[in-house]
Each structure stands twice: as C-alpha cells, then as structure tokens.
Design an enzyme around this catalytic site. Structure first.
Site, short mmCIF file in Angstrom:
data_model
loop_
_atom_site.label_atom_id
_atom_site.label_comp_id
_atom_site.label_asym_id
_atom_site.label_seq_id
_atom_site.Cartn_x
_atom_site.Cartn_y
_atom_site.Cartn_z
N HIS A 64 0.81 -1.22 0.00
CA HIS A 64 0.00 0.00 0.00
C HIS A 64 0.85 1.27 0.00
O HIS A 64 0.46 2.27 -0.59
CB HIS A 64 -0.92 0.02 1.22
CG HIS A 64 -1.92 -1.08 1.24
ND1 HIS A 64 -3.15 -0.98 0.66
CD2 HIS A 64 -1.86 -2.34 1.77
CE1 HIS A 64 -3.82 -2.11 0.82
NE2 HIS A 64 -3.05 -2.95 1.49
N ASN A 222 -5.48 -14.25 7.30
CA ASN A 222 -5.93 -12.96 7.83
C ASN A 222 -7.19 -12.48 7.13
O ASN A 222 -7.24 -12.34 5.91
CB ASN A 222 -4.81 -11.91 7.68
CG ASN A 222 -3.64 -12.22 8.59
OD1 ASN A 222 -3.62 -11.84 9.75
ND2 ASN A 222 -2.66 -12.94 8.06
N GLN A 223 -8.21 -12.18 7.94
CA GLN A 223 -9.49 -11.67 7.45
C GLN A 223 -10.10 -12.57 6.38
O GLN A 223 -10.52 -12.12 5.31
CB GLN A 223 -9.35 -10.23 6.97
CG GLN A 223 -8.98 -9.24 8.06
CD GLN A 223 -9.92 -9.30 9.27
OE1 GLN A 223 -11.11 -9.55 9.12
NE2 GLN A 223 -9.37 -9.08 10.46
N ARG A 230 -15.72 -28.94 10.18
CA ARG A 230 -16.99 -29.12 9.46
C ARG A 230 -17.21 -28.05 8.40
O ARG A 230 -18.19 -28.11 7.67
CB ARG A 230 -18.16 -29.15 10.45
CG ARG A 230 -18.24 -30.46 11.24
CD ARG A 230 -19.54 -30.57 12.02
NE ARG A 230 -19.60 -29.60 13.11
CZ ARG A 230 -19.13 -29.82 14.34
NH1 ARG A 230 -18.54 -30.99 14.62
NH2 ARG A 230 -19.22 -28.91 15.28
N ILE A 253 4.09 -11.53 12.91
CA ILE A 253 2.97 -10.81 13.52
C ILE A 253 1.65 -11.28 12.92
O ILE A 253 0.71 -11.59 13.64
CB ILE A 253 3.13 -9.29 13.32
CG1 ILE A 253 4.37 -8.78 14.06
CG2 ILE A 253 1.87 -8.54 13.80
CD1 ILE A 253 4.74 -7.35 13.74
N ASP A 277 2.39 -6.29 2.24
CA ASP A 277 1.17 -5.60 2.69
C ASP A 277 1.55 -4.37 3.51
O ASP A 277 0.88 -4.00 4.46
CB ASP A 277 0.27 -6.53 3.50
CG ASP A 277 -1.14 -5.99 3.69
OD1 ASP A 277 -1.51 -5.02 3.00
OD2 ASP A 277 -1.87 -6.51 4.56
#
Length: 387
Positions: A64, A222-223, A230, A253, A277
C-alpha cells in the site's frame, strides 16, 4: 554506482529451476545479455560476485505504501516517493495497492496512478494496480472502513480500469457477496487476477470461485473465514486447492511460525507468493499514521487500529525472504519462486522473475545469510548496502 553495461563475475546464479555456480552475467541496455563462464568484453564495468548469490529482483504484489506515502493519497509525487524505498529492500517491481474508500477517492487514485507509472532512475517499477476493497465482506473487513464496503460492481470496475489506463492487474474481493461470482468470472476472462480475500465464503463457495477463475488468496489466514473441521472455509480452500496461490505476510505478527510452516508444507513453494502488505509507516519511526482516514498505531508489535485490528505491516521484502528461510529451511530456488517467479507467472510477465538471457536485468545480490548487498534495476546498481 550506475552502469549502462555491467558484468558480474564469478557469482552463483539462482533461478526457480536451479542454480549455476561461478558464472559471469553481462547486463547491457537494461537486459541480461549473456550468462556464461569467462565472458570476455572490453569497456564494461565489472563487479566481483565471488561467494555471493544473484537472485531475480523481488516482486511485491501487495503493498500500500511506505515513507509516508500511500497509493490512496492520489498525489503527483506519491509513487515516486514509494519507489526509492522499496528498491532498497530488493523489490524491483510491485503492484501499487489500494484500500476501501469512497468512489470519488478511488476515482482520483486510479487516475493519478495511471499517470505516474514511469519510474525514475532510482525507483522500483510499478507494474500495475492491485485493488483491495471495496468489494469485500463486512464480516471480514479488518482495516477496511465499513462505511465504504459495497457489493462487486463490474461497471464501476470498468470505469476504474479506464481511468487507470488499463493498469488494474489484480482485484481482491469476496466472491460470496451478491454479484461476486459473476465478477470473478468476468474479471478472470478479462485477464485480471482475482484474489479471494476479506471473505467469509464457505469452502463450497471458494471452490465455485476457483472454477470461475479465481487464482489467488489475499494474505492467507488474515481476514478470511478460518478452517473448521466441518467447514474448511476460505483458509481450507486456499491451502487445499492447487489452482490458488497463497499470499503470505511472513513478519512473525500476521501469523504464527507454525501456520507459515503448514502453508509451506501444504502449498509448497510453487503455491506461495511472499508479500509485505506494507503501509505508509514502512521506513519511518514508530508512531501514529493514517490509513484511509483511520488512525494507526505503529510499534514493535506491528501496525494496529485503535480496536486492535492489524492495519497492514512495515515488513520489507528482504526480511520476508530471510524469515521464510528461517522458519522453513527452504532452498534458495524455492525462495526465488516465492519472492519473484510465482508473481511473474501470475502476472503473465515474460520478461521478469528469471535470470535468463533476454529478460530484464532486475536482480539482487545476497550473501549466504540472505543479507542484501546490491539491488540491480535495468542493469544498473541502484542500491549498494554496507552488509
């Protein structure tokens, strides 16, 4: 030191397919002109590479910002601030990555990025745009602002593609959202990489998206809907489906070492793409920074919103490579796959990701500890470290 023509002597050349020791590499006019033993050439600058390794320059598909710059700033100088920082860590090419914001803000960012793709002499190269948000799940938003999350909309995407000058190369989206599957198919057919991320999809929805062309998973674990015995969820889908490449943020992290090891064992080096990221605080002191209008606290524990959610990273690509080696004891050839070759293949680049005659002369020189000594972009030494 800046060279138009350079020969690196007696270096071990490492590609995804193997390595060649004690080689000379001639870089001329931005390309790799010759790789052989004992190249004879006059009037050419030379660099001794004994005991070191030449790897393809790193390609970061998910970054970013850095040095107080963010892709979403939509500023004239933005990418030209970012480029010199990333090249210092061995990244020679990257995808400028967005985040969820208002459509007006997105319009400005697409237009501005489209106008600023020509790198200066000391910069990493912007290969295109990675659109992360706003077509994600509110249940898995993370640091993506909830107010601006919307359903996938191909008309909006087509507008952004036009504003950017057809520079959108990758889109992260949640395929389970309304219109999500149709967007996956349409984008894939148009040649845009569809990466499943910030998604609450079931395992079955994940499989459907892959059948429609999705080929990547955004920052694995992550996210995204986690693994359950199941309902394997998105995590299970990324780990089990060979057609999916998994982005990994290996900064100690975003995931436990055991989770990194598990991804490596299940996906193999062929299925992993190392990313940073990183956000605007990379290369800056610890403190408070902005991310899409949100306050981010950056400490030795990482970058977090006030609610504790992770907000990107301050990881560098060379450190990601060293961390991956430390955790998995993978080979240099495997590291090449994960740091450059796989990304180049995903992006369908026929001039990057390999050290081969005719390819771009983008490379890094590292020692046995993977410490970076030089970054070479277009055949010129752009960065010389003190390692």
């Amino acid at each position: 030191m800046f060279f138009l023509s350079l020969i690196i002597r007696n270096i071990t050349v490492v590609n995804a397919s193997g390595r060649d020791e004690q080689m000379d590499v001639w870089m001329k006019d931005g390309k790799i002109a010759q790789i052989a033993q004992h190249i004879h050439a006059q009037g050419v600058d030379q660099l001794e590479g004994s005991g070191k390794f030449l790897l393809p320059g790193f390609i970061d598909m998910h970054i970013h910002g850095s040095a107080q710059m963010d892709t979403m700033d939509a500023s004239d100088e933005g990418l030209h601030i970012h480029g010199p920082i990333t090249i210092k860590e061995g990244t020679t090419s990257f995808l400028a990555t967005t985040m969820t914001q208002s459509f007006d803000w997105f319009d400005r960012a697409q237009r501005q990025c489209g106008n600023n793709f020509s790198p200066k002499s000391d910069e990493a190269e912007v290969l295109g745009l990675h659109i992360e948000g706003p077509f994600v799940s509110k249940q898995r938003a993370g640091a993506q602002p909830l107010d601006y999350i919307v359903q996938p909309d191909m008309e909006v995407i087509k507008k952004w593609q036009a504003l950017s000058g057809q520079k959108i190369k990758q889109i992260t989206l949640a395929p389970e959202e309304p219109n999500g599957m149709a967007a996956v198919q349409s984008l894939s057919e148009s040649g845009v990489i569809v990466s499943i991320g910030h998604s609450d999809a079931t395992f079955e929805q994940m499989q459907e998206a892959v059948q429609l062309g999705a080929s990547q998973g955004t920052h694995l674990y992550n996210q995204m809907r986690p693994f359950h015995h199941r309902d394997p969820g998105v995590v299970g889908g990324v780990l089990l489906v060979d057609a999916i490449k998994a982005e990994l943020i290996v900064d100690f992290i975003h995931m436990h070492e055991g989770a990194v090891e598990m991804a490596y064992r299940l996906k193999g080096a062929d299925g992993i793409i190392l990313i940073t990221d990183a956000m605007r605080a990379k290369g800056m002191p610890y403190g408070e920074y902005d991310l899409g209008g949100q306050l981010v606290h950056v400490t030795e524990s990482g970058a977090h919103l006030s609610n504790g959610s992770l907000a990107g990273s301050i990881l560098t690509m060379d450190q990601a490579v060293r961390n991956m080696r430390q955790i998995t004891n993978c080979t240099l050839e495997e590291l090449v796959k994960m740091s450059s070759y796989n990304a180049a293949q995903q992006l369908k680049l026929t001039n990057k990701g390999q050290l081969t005659e005719g390819y771009d002369a983008d490379a890094v020189i590292v020692d046995e500890h993977l410490l970076l000594h030089q970054t070479i972009k277009a055949g010129r030494i752009r960065v010389q470290t003190n390692n």
